[in-house]
Design a protein around this motif. Structure first.
Motif, PDB file in Angstrom:
ATOM      1  N   ARG A  18       3.510  -3.785 -24.299  1.00 47.81           N
ATOM      2  CA  ARG A  18       3.073  -2.408 -24.009  1.00 47.81           C
ATOM      3  C   ARG A  18       3.279  -1.474 -25.196  1.00 47.81           C
ATOM      4  N   THR A  19       4.498  -1.510 -25.745  1.00 50.52           N
ATOM      5  CA  THR A  19       4.810  -0.550 -26.801  1.00 50.52           C
ATOM      6  C   THR A  19       3.992  -0.845 -28.058  1.00 50.52           C
ATOM      7  N   GLN A  20       3.885  -2.126 -28.382  1.00 44.56           N
ATOM      8  CA  GLN A  20       3.076  -2.516 -29.542  1.00 44.56           C
ATOM      9  C   GLN A  20       1.633  -2.025 -29.373  1.00 44.56           C
ATOM     10  N   THR A  74       1.323   2.057 -29.132  1.00 40.13           N
ATOM     11  CA  THR A  74       1.448   2.699 -30.445  1.00 40.13           C
ATOM     12  C   THR A  74       0.232   2.353 -31.320  1.00 40.13           C
ATOM     13  N   GLY A  75      -0.187   1.084 -31.282  1.00 42.02           N
ATOM     14  CA  GLY A  75      -1.339   0.662 -32.088  1.00 42.02           C
ATOM     15  C   GLY A  75      -2.613   1.368 -31.654  1.00 42.02           C
ATOM     16  N   LEU A  93       1.138  10.747 -28.424  1.00 45.77           N
ATOM     17  CA  LEU A  93       1.753   9.569 -27.809  1.00 45.77           C
ATOM     18  C   LEU A  93       3.080   9.991 -27.188  1.00 45.77           C
ATOM     19  N   ILE A  94       3.300   9.603 -25.939  1.00 44.88           N
ATOM     20  CA  ILE A  94       4.559   9.950 -25.273  1.00 44.88           C
ATOM     21  C   ILE A  94       5.305   8.665 -24.918  1.00 44.88           C
ATOM     22  N   PHE A 110       8.039   0.948 -33.971  1.00 46.80           N
ATOM     23  CA  PHE A 110       6.730   0.505 -34.452  1.00 46.80           C
ATOM     24  C   PHE A 110       6.065   1.532 -35.357  1.00 46.80           C
ATOM     25  N   LEU A 111       6.469   2.790 -35.256  1.00 50.79           N
ATOM     26  CA  LEU A 111       5.830   3.825 -36.084  1.00 50.79           C
ATOM     27  C   LEU A 111       6.781   4.373 -37.139  1.00 50.79           C
TER      28      LEU A 111
END
Ligand SMILES: Nc1ncnc2c1ncn2[C@@H]1O[C@H](COP(=O)(O)OP(=O)(O)OP(=O)(O)O)[C@@H](O)[C@H]1O
Ligand SMILES: [Mg+2]
Length: 385
Positions: A155-157, A160-161, A176-177, A189-190
Motif C-alpha cells: 500500500r505505502t509503496q 507514494t508512487g 498525500l496523507i 519512501f519519499l
C-alpha cells in the motif's frame, strides 16, 4: 432540459424511492442514500441539488441545516407526504428552497429542477467556466484511499508512487496523507524528515483551511508533492477522533485536486471514516491465496459496515513476478472487483531507491524508470486521460 445536474436523493422508504426513481428517470446523475447515511456521504458525493424526503424519525429540519452547512452552495428541496405548516416553515427557515407534497405535487419536481439547472448554468457562464469543461474543478478534489486487509502488500509503496507520479505528470495539486498513525511509512519512501505531522492540525480542526495544511505538509524534493506525515506515535493515534479524520479529508479535498490516502490494514473507526469519505478505494493485493482469502473477508466486512463499494473500489495487483502462486487470470476467476493496474515485483530497483533515499520517479516523462515505477506511471497516465 439539462439532465446532467448532480442529484442526491435522501429517502428512507423503498416505496418513495421507487416513486422518485420513476420521476427522475431522465436524469443521468442521481445517487440515492438514506437519512442515516447522508452525513457520511454528502461530502464525497458533492451533489448540486439534494432531494430530502422527510425522514421517518422526523429529523428533517436538523438534516436540512446539516446539509446546508456542509454544502453551502447546494440546493435543498424537501419532500413530504403530510402537509404540516409548522414543519414546512421550519424547513424553509433552515435553508430548503422549496417543499413539495407527494405524490400530488410530484409533477412539479422536474419543472423545478429544470429551472434550477438553468439558473446554475447562467451562474457558471458568469463565472466563465463551463459545467463539465474544467479538468479540475476547484473545491471538489478526488480522494483516493489505498487499502488492503493484509499488511505488507505494498500500500505505502504504491500510494507514494502513485501520488508522486500524479504530481509529476499533471498540473494538478496533489496531497498525500499518511494515516498509518502508529508507524507511518510515507517518510521512508519519499525521504522526508520532519517533526511536523498531521497531528499538528488537531488544534485547528474546526477552521482548517489550505494554509493550515500547507504549514504542516512536507514537500518531496523532486516533484514538490505535498505530504502530511504520520505522527508515528501510538498515544497520538489512540486519541485521534473520527471527527478530526473527517474534517481533515474534507478540508483537503477543498484545497487539492487529488488527495491520496495511505491507510493501515487494521479496521478501526478512523480507517472506516477515511474509507467512507473516499471517492475511490484502491485495494492492493498480491497473487497468492492468503491475499484472496483476506480480500473476501474484507468484502464481507465492508458489507456489514455498509461501506458501499459499488463502482468505487478497484484492485491493484502488486508484486507480480514469475514465482507467483496465482496468475492474473486465476485472480480474475476468484474475485469480482475490476483490476485497475498491475505492478511488477522489482526487488532490486525498489531496494536501491529506498537505500539511496530516492523516490521511484523523479521527473515527468522520465525515461529510465525501473519496472515497478513504469507500471505505476502507466496507471497514473490512464487515470489522467
Ligand atoms: N512492486 C514491488 N516490487 C518490489 N518491492 C515492493 C513492491 N511493492 C512493495 N515492495 C516492498 O515490499 C515491502 C512492503 O511494502 P509496503 O510497505 O508498501 O507495504 P504496506 O502494505 O504498506 O505494508 P504495511 O502493512 O507495513 O503498511 C516494502 O519493503 C516495499 O519496498
Ligand atoms: Mg504501509
Amino acid at each position: 432540459m439539462n439532465t446532467g445536474i448532480k442529484l442526491l436523493v435522501v429517502a428512507d422508504y423503498d416505496s418513495v424511492k421507487d416513486l422518485l426513481q420513476e420521476a427522475l428517470a431522465s436524469y443521468q446523475q442521481v445517487e440515492y442514500t438514506t437519512s442515516r447515511e447522508v452525513k457520511k456521504e454528502i461530502d464525497r458525493i458533492g451533489p448540486q441539488v439534494v432531494l430530502l424526503v422527510q425522514p421517518e424519525d422526523g429529523s428533517g429540519v436538523e438534516l436540512v441545516q446539516y446539509i446546508q452547512s456542509e454544502l453551502p452552495e447546494g440546493i435543498i428541496i424537501f419532500l413530504t407526504e403530510k402537509q404540516d405548516f409548522v414543519l414546512l416553515r421550519d424547513i424553509v427557515r433552515a435553508g430548503a428552497v422549496e417543499y413539495i407534497l407527494m405524490p400530488d405535487e410530484l409533477s412539479l419536481l422536474t419543472d423545478r429542477l429544470d429551472k434550477i439547472s438553468e439558473l446554475m448554468q447562467q451562474q457558471q457562464r458568469k463565472r466563465g467556466t463551463s459545467v463539465s469543461g474544467q479538468a479540475f474543478v476547484r473545491g471538489r478534489g478526488k480522494v483516493y484511499s489505498f487499502y488492503s486487509g493484509k499488511g505488507g502488500s505494498g500500500r505505502t509503496q504504491l500510494a507514494t508512487g502513485f501520488a508522486q507520479s500524479l504530481k509529476l505528470e499533471s498540473t494538478a495539486r496533489v496531497l498525500l496523507i499518511d494515516l498509518n498513525l502508529q508507524y507511518g511509512g510515507a517518510e521512508t519512501f519519499l525521504s522526508l524528515d520532519s517533526n511536523r505531522t498531521l497531528a499538528d492540525l488537531i488544534p485547528v480542526m474546526h477552521e482548517m483551511n489550505e494554509n493550515h495544511i500547507r504549514n504542516v505538509s512536507q514537500r518531496e524534493n523532486h516533484s514538490k508533492l505535498e505530504v502530511l506525515l504520520s505522527p508515528r506515535d501510538a498515544e497520538t493515534a489512540e486519541n485521534m477522533t473520527e471527527e478530526f479524520v473527517s474534517r481533515l479529508i474534507r478540508a483537503s479535498r477543498r484545497s487539492y485536486d487529488f488527495v491520496i490516502i495511505d491507510l493501515p490494514a487494521n479496521m478501526n473507526e478512523l480507517t472506516y471514516t477515511a474509507l467512507e469519505e473516499s471517492d475511490f478505494i484502491y485495494y492492493v493485493m498480491n497473487l497468492d491465496t492468503p491475499s484472496v482469502q483476506i480480500f473476501r473477508l474484507v468484502e464481507d466486512l465492508f458489507r456489514r459496515l455498509r461501506i458501499d463499494t459499488a463502482g468505487r473500489m478497484e484492485v491493484v495487483v502488486n508484486q507480480i513476478g514469475r514465482d507467483n502462486e496465482l496468475t492474473i487470470s486465476d485472480l480474475k476467476g476468484l474475485i469480482n472487483a475490476p483490476i485497475a493496474a498491475e505492478v511488477r515485483r522489482d526487488h532490486r530497483g525498489v531496494q536501491a531507491a529506498v537505500n539511496q533515499g530516492l523516490p521511484l520517479q523523479k521527473e515527468a516523462n522520465e525515461k529510465k524508470l525501473i519496472p515497478a515505477a513504469k507500471d505505476i506511471r502507466k496507471w497514473v497516465l490512464k487515470k489522467l486521460s
